[in-house]
Design an enzyme around this catalytic site. Structure first.
Site, short mmCIF file in Angstrom:
data_model
loop_
_atom_site.label_atom_id
_atom_site.label_comp_id
_atom_site.label_asym_id
_atom_site.label_seq_id
_atom_site.Cartn_x
_atom_site.Cartn_y
_atom_site.Cartn_z
N LYS A 22 0.84 -1.21 0.00
CA LYS A 22 0.00 0.00 0.00
C LYS A 22 0.87 1.25 0.00
CE LYS A 22 -1.71 1.62 4.03
NZ LYS A 22 -1.39 3.04 4.25
N ASN A 23 1.88 1.26 0.86
CA ASN A 23 2.67 2.49 1.01
C ASN A 23 3.59 2.74 -0.18
OD1 ASN A 23 1.40 2.93 3.39
ND2 ASN A 23 3.15 2.52 4.72
N CYS A 115 -3.91 13.02 13.57
CA CYS A 115 -4.72 11.80 13.56
C CYS A 115 -4.39 11.06 14.84
CB CYS A 115 -4.47 10.96 12.32
SG CYS A 115 -2.85 10.24 12.27
N ARG A 120 0.50 15.25 12.64
CA ARG A 120 1.07 14.85 11.34
C ARG A 120 1.41 16.10 10.53
NH1 ARG A 120 -0.36 9.25 10.23
NH2 ARG A 120 1.31 9.40 8.72
N ASP A 306 5.07 0.84 12.04
CA ASP A 306 3.83 0.21 11.58
C ASP A 306 3.68 -1.23 12.06
OD1 ASP A 306 3.10 2.52 10.32
OD2 ASP A 306 3.56 1.85 8.29
N ARG A 398 -8.48 -0.26 5.30
CA ARG A 398 -7.63 0.73 4.64
C ARG A 398 -6.30 0.11 4.21
NH1 ARG A 398 -5.79 4.75 8.38
NH2 ARG A 398 -4.39 4.96 6.63
C1 UD1 Z 1 4.75 6.90 6.18
C2 UD1 Z 1 3.85 5.70 6.10
C3 UD1 Z 1 3.34 5.30 7.50
C4 UD1 Z 1 4.52 5.10 8.44
C5 UD1 Z 1 5.43 6.32 8.43
C6 UD1 Z 1 6.70 6.11 9.23
C7 UD1 Z 1 2.82 5.96 3.92
C8 UD1 Z 1 1.58 6.20 3.14
N1 UD1 Z 1 2.71 6.03 5.24
O1 UD1 Z 1 3.98 7.99 6.67
O2 UD1 Z 1 2.60 4.09 7.36
O3 UD1 Z 1 4.03 4.91 9.76
O4 UD1 Z 1 5.84 6.62 7.07
O5 UD1 Z 1 7.40 5.01 8.76
O6 UD1 Z 1 3.86 5.64 3.37
N2 UD1 Z 1 7.17 14.63 10.36
C9 UD1 Z 1 7.43 15.96 10.60
N3 UD1 Z 1 7.29 16.85 9.58
C10 UD1 Z 1 6.90 16.47 8.32
C11 UD1 Z 1 6.65 15.12 8.08
C12 UD1 Z 1 6.78 14.21 9.12
O7 UD1 Z 1 7.78 16.33 11.72
O8 UD1 Z 1 6.80 17.33 7.44
C13 UD1 Z 1 7.32 13.63 11.45
C14 UD1 Z 1 6.04 12.82 11.71
O9 UD1 Z 1 5.17 13.52 12.58
C15 UD1 Z 1 6.62 11.57 12.32
C16 UD1 Z 1 7.93 11.39 11.56
O10 UD1 Z 1 8.26 12.67 11.03
O11 UD1 Z 1 6.89 11.78 13.69
C17 UD1 Z 1 7.87 10.37 10.44
O12 UD1 Z 1 6.75 10.65 9.62
P1 UD1 Z 1 6.75 10.36 8.05
O13 UD1 Z 1 7.90 9.48 7.70
O14 UD1 Z 1 6.59 11.64 7.31
O15 UD1 Z 1 5.40 9.54 7.90
P2 UD1 Z 1 4.55 9.47 6.58
O16 UD1 Z 1 5.45 9.61 5.40
O17 UD1 Z 1 3.39 10.37 6.68
#
Ligand code: UD1
Length: 421
Positions: A22-23, A115, A120, A306, A398
């Site tokens: 999915k990711n 969430c 996020r 995850d 999902r």
């Molecule tokens: C992706 C995965 C999710 C997984 C996560 C971490 C998808 C669709 N989802 O989510 O299943 O749990 O990686 O492996 O691929 N952060 C910031 N600023 C930002 C972006 C992120 O501070 O602009 C923080 C987040 O709050 C979190 C950390 O960075 O604490 C990692 O998040 P991130 O790797 O961005 O998660 P996603 O890419 O949204």
């Protein structure tokens, strides 16, 4: 709204096929917006998050065709505003920002809120776009990113909690069509980032270093259509590995990349489970007793956040005291109160959960709060006495294709019931 009833105590054995990731599929589908030509994506899982992404692509003007795991997208002409109604349903919608910015030099998406797994933010995505010369404006709950032209630059994507996966994807996608060379430092190295880079390179992009902390992208004038097969879902696979540990005799997972599962395999082996690895399959041997282990979630190749909730469900019933520390989403412990209702002994202190294994869990009505937490509750139900009733199972749909049917094919007794009203 469906409910899942898990009748505990039925041993699992046999073989299960793991679906496409999915990711990986979500950003890869978004990346099809980078070209006017048709792209064919194979092994796309049939999940509600994927349906949302396909709806967004259609709303943006792309032609989308889908037949048994194969999705064809032709984005000849596209709009740059993603519709709020769909975007709000799925945080990963944010990954259309990068391709729209790359191709049209502007994009508007409604801002993802927090969430249940925590705040996020998308500050790192925006910082990355700024490194390519783009500005952003936030108004009426939307974020608009725009640039006269995109220019390659040096971007560091390290935040307080480490690198960002979708942020890396977004900047990488936008940079494929920027003028000059972009270097992303502190990039996420997840296999899903590598899969996206491979797809982009098949479209004519020039990307090196995906899978390391430094990705180098040489911008090109345009990208063309391409075909791609999505990698196996390492989180679905990890979840079935834990199911096999929870209730298994001997369970073989087919169509996996065992290398992507090293961190999960290590922890399961430490908890006392034997794992046989082949080229694209692995077998977990149940042993009836779970020993304690220590887990710290980290960016890849560390233990995946995850998989944290599922391991928590496994370690709840067993021997000794396990300590779990969540460094990626420090508040991601919504499953703990539900597991405690089943008799688990878990103490939470900030981002650390201390799990003292108990001899028995008992089935109870429990509520799913997010995707992986709901999988954890189903797994807990497999080794609980009696019936565990998991409500709000739309969360599980999902990210897991027919998890109930797949577990039942291994010998579980799970019913899905419709709830009226
Ligand atoms: C992706 C995965 C999710 C997984 C996560 C971490 C998808 C669709 N989802 O989510 O299943 O749990 O990686 O492996 O691929 N952060 C910031 N600023 C930002 C972006 C992120 O501070 O602009 C923080 C987040 O709050 C979190 C950390 O960075 O604490 C990692 O998040 P991130 O790797 O961005 O998660 P996603 O890419 O949204």
């Amino acid at each position: 709204m469906d409910k899942i009833l898990v009748h505990g105590g039925h041993p699992l054995s046999g073989t299960v096929k793991i679906g496409g990731s999915k990711n990986s599929a979500l950003p890869i589908l978004a990346a099809t917006l980078l070209t006017k030509e048709p792209c064919v994506i194979r092994h796309v899982p049939d999940l509600s998050d994927i349906h949302y992404m396909l709806q967004i692509l259609s709303h943006l003007g792309a032609q989308v065709e889908r037949a048994s795991g194969v999705v064809t997208v032709t984005a000849e002409k596209i709009d740059t505003v993603a519709p709020y109604d769909i975007v709000r349903k799925m945080r990963a919608s944010v990954c259309v920002l990068g391709p729209l910015l790359g191709r049209e030099k502007e994009a508007t998406v409604s801002l993802p809120g927090g969430c249940v797994i925590g705040d996020r933010p998308i500050d790192l995505h925006l910082k990355g776009f700024a490194g390519l010369g783009a500005s952003h404006r936030i108004a009426q709950g939307n974020v608009k990113v725009f640039a006269g032209e995109l220019k390659g630059g040096l971007v560091s994507l390290r935040g307080k909690q480490g690198p960002t996966v979708l942020g890396t994807d977004n900047v990488m996608m936008a940079a494929t069509l920027a003028d000059g060379v972009t270097v992303i430092d502190n990039a996420a190295a997840e296999p899903e980032v590598v899969d996206l880079a491979n797809f982009l390179n098949a479209m004519g992009a020039k990307i090196e270093g995906a899978g390391t902390r430094r990705i180098i992208i040489e911008g090109v004038k345009e990208l063309h259509g391409a075909e791609h097969e999505v990698i196996p879902d390492r989180i679905e696979a990890g979840t079935f590995m834990v199911a096999a540990a929870v209730a298994g005799e001997k369970v073989t997972l087919q169509r996996v990349d065992p290398g992507h599962l090293d961190a999960v395999s290590d922890r399961l082996q430490e908890a006392g489970y034997k794992i046989d690895v082949a080229k694209d399959s692995l077998t977990v041997h149940g042993n009836g007793v779970t020993n304690c282990t220590q887990i710290t979630t980290e960016p890849y190749p560390g233990f995946p956040t995850d998989m944290q909730a599922q391991m928590c469900a496994l370690l709840s019933k067993g021997k000794g005291v396990s300590v779990i520390t969540e460094t990626v989403f420090p508040q991601r412990y919504m499953h703990v109160s539900e597991l405690k209702r089943m008799g688990a002994n878990i103490e939470l202190d900030g981002a650390t959960a201390t799990v003292t294994g108990v001899e028995h869990l008992s089935g109870a009505p429990v509520m799913a709060s997010d995707l992986r937490a709901s999988a954890a509750l189903v797994l807990a139900g497999l080794h609980a006495d009696g019936v565990t009733e998991v409500s709000r199972v739309y969360h599980i749909d999902r990210g897991y294709e027919c998890i109930d049917e797949k577990l039942n094919s291994l010998g579980a007794q799970i019913e899905r019931v419709k709830v009226k009203g």
